[in-house]
Design a protein around this motif. Sequence first.
Motif, PDB file in Angstrom:
ATOM      1  N   ALA A  71       0.848  -1.244  -0.174  1.00 22.06           N
ATOM      2  CA  ALA A  71       0.081  -0.008  -0.137  1.00 22.06           C
ATOM      3  C   ALA A  71       0.800   1.274  -0.050  1.00 22.06           C
ATOM      4  O   ALA A  71       0.450   2.342  -0.644  1.00 22.06           O
ATOM      5  CB  ALA A  71      -0.964  -0.071   1.249  1.00 22.06           C
ATOM      6  N   VAL A  72       1.949   1.190   0.703  1.00 19.60           N
ATOM      7  CA  VAL A  72       2.869   2.543   0.963  1.00 19.60           C
ATOM      8  C   VAL A  72       3.536   2.522  -0.580  1.00 19.60           C
ATOM      9  O   VAL A  72       3.579   3.668  -1.092  1.00 19.60           O
ATOM     10  CB  VAL A  72       3.911   2.248   1.878  1.00 19.60           C
ATOM     11  CG1 VAL A  72       4.676   3.447   1.858  1.00 19.60           C
ATOM     12  CG2 VAL A  72       3.177   2.054   3.301  1.00 19.60           C
ATOM     13  N   HIS A  73       4.052   1.532  -0.985  1.00 14.86           N
ATOM     14  CA  HIS A  73       4.709   1.693  -2.354  1.00 14.86           C
ATOM     15  C   HIS A  73       3.843   2.162  -3.401  1.00 14.86           C
ATOM     16  O   HIS A  73       4.260   3.124  -4.201  1.00 14.86           O
ATOM     17  CB  HIS A  73       5.201   0.178  -2.768  1.00 14.86           C
ATOM     18  CG  HIS A  73       5.580   0.160  -3.933  1.00 14.86           C
ATOM     19  ND1 HIS A  73       6.713   1.024  -4.924  1.00 14.86           N
ATOM     20  CD2 HIS A  73       5.317  -0.768  -5.234  1.00 14.86           C
ATOM     21  CE1 HIS A  73       6.912   0.352  -5.910  1.00 14.86           C
ATOM     22  NE2 HIS A  73       5.930  -0.481  -6.238  1.00 14.86           N
ATOM     23  N   VAL A  74       2.732   1.511  -3.727  1.00 11.12           N
ATOM     24  CA  VAL A  74       1.984   1.917  -4.854  1.00 11.12           C
ATOM     25  C   VAL A  74       1.261   3.118  -4.585  1.00 11.12           C
ATOM     26  O   VAL A  74       1.025   4.168  -5.367  1.00 11.12           O
ATOM     27  CB  VAL A  74       0.735   0.877  -4.812  1.00 11.12           C
ATOM     28  CG1 VAL A  74      -0.346   1.340  -6.100  1.00 11.12           C
ATOM     29  CG2 VAL A  74       1.312  -0.392  -5.420  1.00 11.12           C
ATOM     30  N   GLY A  75       0.742   3.589  -3.193  1.00  7.13           N
ATOM     31  CA  GLY A  75       0.244   5.108  -2.671  1.00  7.13           C
ATOM     32  C   GLY A  75       1.297   6.164  -3.262  1.00  7.13           C
ATOM     33  O   GLY A  75       0.816   7.106  -3.760  1.00  7.13           O
ATOM     34  N   ILE A  76       2.541   5.661  -2.908  1.00  2.39           N
ATOM     35  CA  ILE A  76       3.540   7.034  -3.040  1.00  2.39           C
ATOM     36  C   ILE A  76       3.725   7.157  -4.608  1.00  2.39           C
ATOM     37  O   ILE A  76       4.052   8.344  -4.975  1.00  2.39           O
ATOM     38  CB  ILE A  76       4.714   6.695  -2.172  1.00  2.39           C
ATOM     39  CG1 ILE A  76       4.551   6.699  -0.900  1.00  2.39           C
ATOM     40  CG2 ILE A  76       5.850   7.646  -2.620  1.00  2.39           C
ATOM     41  CD1 ILE A  76       5.590   6.554   0.027  1.00  2.39           C
ATOM     42  N   ILE A  77       4.030   5.941  -5.358  1.00  2.00           N
ATOM     43  CA  ILE A  77       4.478   5.989  -6.622  1.00  2.00           C
ATOM     44  C   ILE A  77       2.971   6.659  -7.552  1.00  2.00           C
ATOM     45  O   ILE A  77       3.106   7.650  -8.478  1.00  2.00           O
ATOM     46  CB  ILE A  77       4.271   4.609  -7.280  1.00  2.00           C
ATOM     47  CG1 ILE A  77       5.636   3.838  -6.779  1.00  2.00           C
ATOM     48  CG2 ILE A  77       4.203   4.550  -8.944  1.00  2.00           C
ATOM     49  CD1 ILE A  77       6.709   4.727  -7.746  1.00  2.00           C
ATOM     50  N   MET A  78       1.396   6.378  -7.267  1.00  2.17           N
ATOM     51  CA  MET A  78       0.691   6.925  -7.810  1.00  2.17           C
ATOM     52  C   MET A  78       0.294   8.532  -7.509  1.00  2.17           C
ATOM     53  O   MET A  78       0.058   9.414  -8.378  1.00  2.17           O
ATOM     54  CB  MET A  78      -0.859   6.136  -7.396  1.00  2.17           C
ATOM     55  CG  MET A  78      -0.867   4.748  -7.730  1.00  2.17           C
ATOM     56  SD  MET A  78      -0.568   4.762  -9.452  1.00  2.17           S
ATOM     57  CE  MET A  78      -2.160   5.746 -10.110  1.00  2.17           C
ATOM     58  N   THR A  79       0.865   8.875  -6.317  1.00  2.00           N
ATOM     59  CA  THR A  79       0.955  10.302  -5.888  1.00  2.00           C
ATOM     60  C   THR A  79       1.976  10.986  -6.961  1.00  2.00           C
ATOM     61  O   THR A  79       1.798  12.143  -7.246  1.00  2.00           O
ATOM     62  CB  THR A  79       1.295  10.554  -4.325  1.00  2.00           C
ATOM     63  OG1 THR A  79       0.498   9.649  -3.562  1.00  2.00           O
ATOM     64  CG2 THR A  79       1.261  12.036  -4.096  1.00  2.00           C
ATOM     65  N   ALA A  80       3.062  10.415  -7.024  1.00  2.00           N
ATOM     66  CA  ALA A  80       4.139  11.022  -7.995  1.00  2.00           C
ATOM     67  C   ALA A  80       3.524  11.139  -9.421  1.00  2.00           C
ATOM     68  O   ALA A  80       3.580  12.102 -10.023  1.00  2.00           O
ATOM     69  CB  ALA A  80       5.315  10.189  -8.052  1.00  2.00           C
TER      70      ALA A  80
END
Length: 390
Positions: A260-269
Amino acid sequence: MLKKLIFIIYIAVLIVMGTATFVENSHTTDYAHEHIYGAWWFVALWGALALCGLVYYAIYLKKTGIKKLLSLHFFAQACLHLSFLLILGGALQTYLNGFNGIIHLRYNQPQDVMLVHERGKYFEKKLPFTVELTDFEMKKGDEGKVIDYVTNFTIYRGDKKEQCLVSMNNIYKYHKYRFYQSSYDDDLRGSVLSINHDYYGILITYCGYFLLFLSFLLLAWRNLRLSVPVIALTLLWCLYYFVLDGSWKDVPVLRHPLLAVHVGIIMTAYALLLVMAIKSAYWLIKKQPAEKRHAPDNKELIAALGFLSAGIFIGAIWANVSWGNYWSWDSKETWALITLLLYAVPAHRRSLPVFNNAKVYHAYILLAFLSILMTYFGVNYFLTGMHSYA
């Protein structure tokens, strides 16, 4: 002269990485790793880029004065560049001394040999201990879906023995060796474990990750204002998908909080870079007054780069925890790195004053967004890899 050399090597690295993903698709993963990713000249290319960048930064420090390091902003920039040098140093240590392989265990069949996969080749390597399977279990949830694979095994070394257990996303450490659940036999009487031996490479790389996160906090956090609505909407979407929806839990290896952390931060970028692309397209289409001929400040870009960097390397940590390999040159990993390197270029306006020209800046930002489309969609439809579904 040095700046031109850095630029040439930088472009070469980007071209080689992009080409390698298509070579892997047309040939095989082993072929790409043996002839490109694992080749000495590719390692030398990265080494030359790091060395030239270090020399250029040292010259810059000499001109501006070491006292500039006392500035919080400049210190954060120094940490950021140093973090990438440490990450590359860790990767070099892994390349030279680390190894990763598999061991196939069956009941009542002790094993002391692992099959190592290195630079596209396979060979057997004797272990300083013996491993024997004790039990293998495929765990299922209430609806009968597989939720985990669990292997119990025993390690014998001399007159000592140690009881061990691994499962998906749950590794076992024995001295400087790490065991991971990799696969299993169809009759459920055998298990395949990955074994990784890369203590110092991981240690150096993780130091680089720490510096990267520190620089991200110092640089990106102060540049988040205007960006807050985009970040909030993206994180809300991730909250829905990973907490309320939960369909990803059907895949055992994805049942890890770092997902969740990985995908959430990537999608935010990606969301931030999408907004920047839209703004750049609007700027290029609409006739701008003379007073807007200078490019906007880099705050939004720095924030996006911070999220993208953090997302990529949190993914690397998750991969290391789950599979024992923090970087595998998977197509989506490679294109995410290409995207990061492309967007890092206009962030260096002091070294590249051409990006102070608003037209050049916005045209570049708009074109760079093609790399995101390639990362997010192109890999799924045109290339192969572990992430080709995502």
